[in-house]
Design a protein around this motif. Structure first.
Motif, short mmCIF file in Angstrom:
data_model
loop_
_atom_site.label_atom_id
_atom_site.label_comp_id
_atom_site.label_asym_id
_atom_site.label_seq_id
_atom_site.Cartn_x
_atom_site.Cartn_y
_atom_site.Cartn_z
N ASN A 241 0.91 -1.08 -0.09
CA ASN A 241 -0.05 0.08 0.11
C ASN A 241 0.97 1.04 -0.09
N THR B 141 -11.72 -0.71 -2.79
CA THR B 141 -10.29 -0.49 -3.40
C THR B 141 -10.49 0.88 -4.53
N THR B 142 -9.45 1.53 -4.45
CA THR B 142 -9.38 2.35 -5.40
C THR B 142 -8.22 2.17 -6.34
N LEU C 47 -6.15 -3.62 3.94
CA LEU C 47 -6.37 -3.14 5.37
C LEU C 47 -7.16 -3.72 6.18
N GLY D 201 -8.87 -5.30 -2.36
CA GLY D 201 -9.49 -4.17 -0.86
C GLY D 201 -9.58 -5.30 0.33
N TYR E 68 0.03 3.44 -2.95
CA TYR E 68 -0.72 4.50 -2.91
C TYR E 68 -0.09 5.55 -2.15
N ASP F 232 4.11 6.92 5.01
CA ASP F 232 4.38 7.51 4.07
C ASP F 232 3.97 9.13 4.00
N SER G 101 -7.84 -3.67 -6.95
CA SER G 101 -7.33 -4.87 -6.44
C SER G 101 -8.48 -5.52 -5.60
N1 LIG Z 1 -0.67 4.39 2.59
C1 LIG Z 1 -1.89 4.61 1.66
N2 LIG Z 1 -2.08 5.89 1.03
C2 LIG Z 1 -3.03 6.24 0.70
N3 LIG Z 1 -4.29 5.39 0.29
C3 LIG Z 1 -4.19 4.24 0.76
C4 LIG Z 1 -3.15 3.64 1.80
N4 LIG Z 1 -3.23 2.61 1.96
C5 LIG Z 1 -4.57 2.25 1.53
N5 LIG Z 1 -5.07 3.23 1.01
C6 LIG Z 1 -6.63 3.36 0.45
O1 LIG Z 1 -7.36 2.32 1.06
C7 LIG Z 1 -7.61 1.33 -0.10
C8 LIG Z 1 -7.72 0.03 0.60
O2 LIG Z 1 -6.56 -0.52 0.74
P1 LIG Z 1 -6.54 -2.03 0.84
O3 LIG Z 1 -7.54 -2.60 1.81
O4 LIG Z 1 -5.01 -2.44 1.06
O5 LIG Z 1 -6.84 -2.84 -0.66
P2 LIG Z 1 -6.20 -2.55 -2.04
O6 LIG Z 1 -4.92 -2.37 -2.11
O7 LIG Z 1 -6.37 -4.05 -2.57
O8 LIG Z 1 -7.08 -1.36 -2.56
C9 LIG Z 1 -6.97 1.60 -1.35
O9 LIG Z 1 -7.53 1.24 -2.50
C10 LIG Z 1 -6.42 3.00 -1.24
O10 LIG Z 1 -7.46 3.84 -1.78
#
Ligand SMILES: Nc1ncnc2c1ncn2[C@@H]1O[C@H](COP(=O)(O)OP(=O)(O)O)[C@@H](O)[C@H]1O
Ligand SMILES: [Mg+2]
Lengths: 125, 134
Positions: free
Chosen positions: A40, A86-87, A95, A92, A44, A69, A90
């Motif tokens: 992540n 997820t944005t 987290l 989601g 992201y 970060d 993937s």
């Molecule tokens: N370090 C980060 N900085 C900014 N946005 C984040 C970060 N980590 C996660 N996100 C946001 O949270 C969403 C969910 O993350 P996650 O549960 O890991 O699913 P995925 O990685 O499959 O999208 C991401 O799609 C993103 O929008």
């Protein structure tokens, strides 16, 4: 941190866990969580800093990992914590799945400033 | 860039993953496998992950994609040798390996694939040409 750093980083987490005598299942949960959070941070957060520490509280020992970060931050934390959100097209699960895998999970994020995720896995947790 | 070798064994493709995959390697494996399924018209893909100690959602998605694409091309996917700690972790992570069959080892995985392909062959009435009575 870059993509090529992910595997070496996971190996370092493993070294810490093995050294304190953490069992294989907890080790695997911790390293999987670390892998999700590093990913992540790279995907992201535009990269960042990941730290590993061995900690103790009373008689319990554990490993604490911090992923910080200076990326765009997360607008809606409770939405980001939902299974399947997820944005990044993937799964989601990073987290919410990570939260289930570790003993303690703290997500702090400020829009425009960045995101810091802290996790602790207790040796017997 | 290193590659993960894909072995062709009669109707099947066999992949043994011996390193913890980083992303590019996993993505290459996905496209290489799909291309080989097409090229050889394979009916089964066997992925040995007994040496893999971590499967995160990225790797899980790759495995799911391989299974889904193979299915479209009429091939089944079997993952063999998943370590118990990995299986437990995947459940907690919430990752359903959709369309991925699993077996304890390569031998059992092969048997599983054979039984599935055998069924298909019976369905379309093509006699199996092996004399195995198992
Ligand atoms: N370090 C980060 N900085 C900014 N946005 C984040 C970060 N980590 C996660 N996100 C946001 O949270 C969403 C969910 O993350 P996650 O549960 O890991 O699913 P995925 O990685 O499959 O999208 C991401 O799609 C993103 O929008
Ligand atoms: Mg993620």
């Amino acid at each position: 941190m870059k993509e090529q750093d992910v595997v070496p980083y996971r190996n370092r987490v493993k070294e810490h866990a093995v050294k304190m005598g953490m069992g294989l299942v907890n080790q695997t949960k911790l390293i999987t969580a670390a892998s999700e959070l590093v990913r992540n941070m790279l995907k992201y957060g535009g990269g960042g800093i990941a730290t590993i520490e061995t900690i103790s509280q009373g008689r319990e020992n554990g490993v604490r990992l911090v992923f910080a970060d200076k990326g765009p931050g997360i607008k809606d934390i409770s939405l980001a914590m939902k299974d399947g959100f997820t944005t990044g097209r993937s799964l989601g699960l990073g987290l919410p799945g990570t939260k289930r895998l570790v003993s303690e999970f703290l997500l702090e994020s400020t829009e425009g400033k960045g995101t810091t995720v802290t996790i602790i896995k207790w040796k017997n947790g | 860039m290193d590659k993960i070798p894909i072995l062709k064994m009669s109707d099947f493709l066999l992949v043994t993953i011996q390193v913890d995959l980083y992303d590019q390697l996993a993505e290459n494996l996905e496209s290489d496998l799909i291309n080989m399924v097409k090229k050889y018209n394979s009916h089964g893909v066997l992925i040995d992950i007994s040496a893999v100690s971590i499967i995160d959602s990225f790797m899980g998605r790759i495995l799911g994609n391989i299974a889904m694409m193979s299915k479209i091309l009429d091939a089944e996917t079997v993952v063999v040798g998943m370590q118990p700690a990995v299986a437990i972790t995947l459940i907690e992570l919430g990752l359903p390996l959709k369309g991925v069959h699993s077996a304890l080892n390569v031998e059992k995985g092969m048997a599983l694939l054979r039984s599935k392909i055998h069924n298909i062959e019976q369905d379309i009435s093509i006699p199996a040409d092996d004399s195995s009575t198992e």
